[in-house]
Scaffold this motif. Structure first.
Motif, short mmCIF file in Angstrom:
data_model
loop_
_atom_site.label_atom_id
_atom_site.label_comp_id
_atom_site.label_asym_id
_atom_site.label_seq_id
_atom_site.Cartn_x
_atom_site.Cartn_y
_atom_site.Cartn_z
N PHE A 99 0.95 -1.23 0.07
CA PHE A 99 -0.21 -0.07 -0.05
C PHE A 99 0.82 1.22 0.10
O PHE A 99 0.73 2.33 -0.74
CB PHE A 99 -0.90 0.09 1.37
CG PHE A 99 -2.00 -0.90 1.04
CD1 PHE A 99 -2.30 -1.75 0.05
CD2 PHE A 99 -2.92 -1.09 2.40
CE1 PHE A 99 -3.35 -2.60 -0.14
CE2 PHE A 99 -4.06 -2.03 2.15
CZ PHE A 99 -4.17 -2.73 0.97
N ALA A 100 1.96 1.35 0.90
CA ALA A 100 2.79 2.57 0.74
C ALA A 100 3.37 2.60 -0.60
O ALA A 100 3.54 3.90 -0.84
CB ALA A 100 3.82 2.17 1.82
N ALA A 101 3.93 1.66 -1.23
CA ALA A 101 4.32 2.04 -2.61
C ALA A 101 3.33 2.20 -3.49
O ALA A 101 3.19 3.34 -4.44
CB ALA A 101 5.04 0.78 -3.21
N LEU A 102 2.00 1.78 -3.44
CA LEU A 102 0.79 2.33 -4.20
C LEU A 102 0.52 3.65 -4.21
O LEU A 102 0.00 4.39 -4.95
CB LEU A 102 -0.48 1.30 -4.02
CG LEU A 102 -0.49 0.11 -4.53
CD1 LEU A 102 -1.50 -0.57 -3.90
CD2 LEU A 102 -0.76 0.05 -6.17
N HIS A 103 0.56 4.27 -2.80
CA HIS A 103 0.38 5.44 -2.64
C HIS A 103 1.30 6.62 -3.26
O HIS A 103 0.92 7.65 -3.60
CB HIS A 103 0.35 5.97 -1.25
CG HIS A 103 -0.61 5.27 -0.40
ND1 HIS A 103 -2.14 5.86 -0.75
CD2 HIS A 103 -0.83 4.62 0.83
CE1 HIS A 103 -2.87 5.09 0.06
NE2 HIS A 103 -2.33 4.48 0.79
N THR A 104 2.47 5.93 -3.72
CA THR A 104 3.41 6.83 -4.51
C THR A 104 2.86 7.03 -5.98
O THR A 104 3.40 7.75 -6.60
CB THR A 104 4.62 6.33 -4.32
OG1 THR A 104 4.92 5.29 -5.10
CG2 THR A 104 5.24 6.28 -3.19
N GLN A 105 2.00 6.05 -6.33
CA GLN A 105 1.42 6.14 -7.73
C GLN A 105 0.19 6.88 -7.91
O GLN A 105 -0.26 7.11 -8.93
CB GLN A 105 1.12 4.51 -8.25
CG GLN A 105 2.49 3.68 -7.99
CD GLN A 105 3.56 3.58 -8.85
OE1 GLN A 105 3.05 3.88 -10.20
NE2 GLN A 105 4.62 3.85 -8.58
N LEU A 106 -0.61 7.02 -6.75
CA LEU A 106 -1.83 7.63 -6.75
C LEU A 106 -1.83 9.04 -6.37
O LEU A 106 -1.11 9.55 -5.53
CB LEU A 106 -2.78 6.92 -5.75
CG LEU A 106 -2.73 5.45 -6.26
CD1 LEU A 106 -3.77 4.62 -4.93
CD2 LEU A 106 -3.46 5.11 -7.33
N LEU A 107 -3.04 9.83 -7.04
CA LEU A 107 -3.03 11.00 -6.53
C LEU A 107 -3.63 11.09 -5.04
O LEU A 107 -4.55 9.97 -5.01
CB LEU A 107 -4.02 11.98 -7.34
CG LEU A 107 -3.61 12.35 -8.81
CD1 LEU A 107 -4.61 12.69 -9.67
CD2 LEU A 107 -2.24 13.29 -8.82
N GLU A 108 -3.53 12.05 -4.25
CA GLU A 108 -4.18 12.01 -3.06
C GLU A 108 -5.73 11.88 -2.83
O GLU A 108 -6.05 10.98 -2.27
CB GLU A 108 -3.71 13.45 -2.22
CG GLU A 108 -4.37 13.32 -0.54
CD GLU A 108 -3.53 12.60 0.16
OE1 GLU A 108 -4.04 12.42 1.38
OE2 GLU A 108 -2.56 11.94 0.09
N ALA A 109 -6.41 12.46 -3.96
CA ALA A 109 -7.92 12.40 -3.91
C ALA A 109 -8.21 11.07 -4.28
O ALA A 109 -9.30 10.57 -3.89
CB ALA A 109 -8.31 13.58 -5.06
N GLU A 110 -7.61 10.25 -5.29
CA GLU A 110 -7.97 8.92 -5.56
C GLU A 110 -7.76 8.30 -4.52
O GLU A 110 -8.41 7.16 -4.16
CB GLU A 110 -7.06 8.78 -6.92
CG GLU A 110 -7.76 9.40 -8.31
CD GLU A 110 -9.09 9.09 -8.35
OE1 GLU A 110 -9.66 7.98 -8.30
OE2 GLU A 110 -9.97 10.01 -8.91
N SER A 111 -6.53 8.38 -3.93
CA SER A 111 -6.51 7.46 -2.58
C SER A 111 -7.35 7.47 -1.61
O SER A 111 -7.93 6.51 -1.20
CB SER A 111 -4.90 8.02 -2.14
OG SER A 111 -4.67 7.12 -1.11
N ARG A 112 -7.79 8.78 -1.36
CA ARG A 112 -9.07 8.65 -0.44
C ARG A 112 -10.38 8.22 -0.87
O ARG A 112 -11.00 7.85 -0.20
CB ARG A 112 -9.20 10.02 -0.03
CG ARG A 112 -7.97 10.83 0.87
CD ARG A 112 -7.98 12.47 1.36
NE ARG A 112 -7.19 12.91 2.06
CZ ARG A 112 -7.27 12.81 3.30
NH1 ARG A 112 -8.12 12.26 3.96
NH2 ARG A 112 -6.10 13.49 3.92
N LYS A 113 -10.49 8.33 -2.03
CA LYS A 113 -11.72 7.89 -2.79
C LYS A 113 -11.88 6.22 -2.72
O LYS A 113 -12.56 5.61 -2.03
CB LYS A 113 -11.80 8.34 -4.16
CG LYS A 113 -13.02 7.97 -4.89
CD LYS A 113 -13.30 8.11 -6.40
CE LYS A 113 -13.01 9.27 -6.66
NZ LYS A 113 -13.14 9.63 -8.23
#
Length: 152
Positions: free
Chosen positions: A114-128
């Motif tokens: 998940f930590a690595a995935l968060h580097t791939q995603l925009l904050e808004a998409e991550s929260r969604k």
């Protein structure tokens, strides 16, 4: 005159902010060095695709760079089957079995991927995405995003 070799990391210019596959897998390896990064990613994606709706899985995939996206496919064992509504224990057991890992280590694997995935995603998409995860998985997702509460 000497030439210096420079390592270049391709930047993903789509919706997400991620990088290429190697950089992504390097981030996973840095988080969970005791597991093969590609297998850990496959195990987590496999379990997620079993647990989440097809629409959310597709939305998730679209946020990733094309070569990272290739990692997020349902396992060969589960293709063609409808997603199961796995509870927490079944989800963790699925990841553990995929990796031949102890179930008590799965949260650490999830956190690392998940930590690595968060580097791939925009904050808004991550929260969604977080809002659509089961409650028992939201905490690990959020902790990995905020880089806190890393399991020992």
């Amino acid at each position: 005159m000497s030439m210096q070799k420079q390592d270049q990391t391709q930047s993903w210019s789509g919706l997400g902010v991620g990088t290429d596959r190697k950089s992504f897998l390097d981030k996973v390896s840095a988080q969970i060095p005791e597991y093969e990064a590609e297998r850990a990613v496959e195990a987590v994606f496999c379990a997620l695709s079993e647990r989440l709706s097809g629409g959310l899985v597709q939305q998730f995939r679209e946020q990733l760079s094309p070569d990272v996206r290739e990692l997020m496919v349902a396992c060969h064992r589960h293709r063609g089957e409808e997603p199961a509504h796995l509870d927490r224990d079944d989800f963790y057991l699925m990841v553990a079995n995929h990796l031949n890992a102890e179930p008590e280590n799965v949260r650490r694997v999830l956190h690392g991927v998940f930590a690595a995935l968060h580097t791939q995603l925009l904050e808004a998409e991550s929260r969604k995405i977080e809002g659509q995860l089961p409650r028992w998985l939201q905490g690990t997702w959020a902790a990995a995003r905020l880089q806190i509460d890393r399991p020992a």
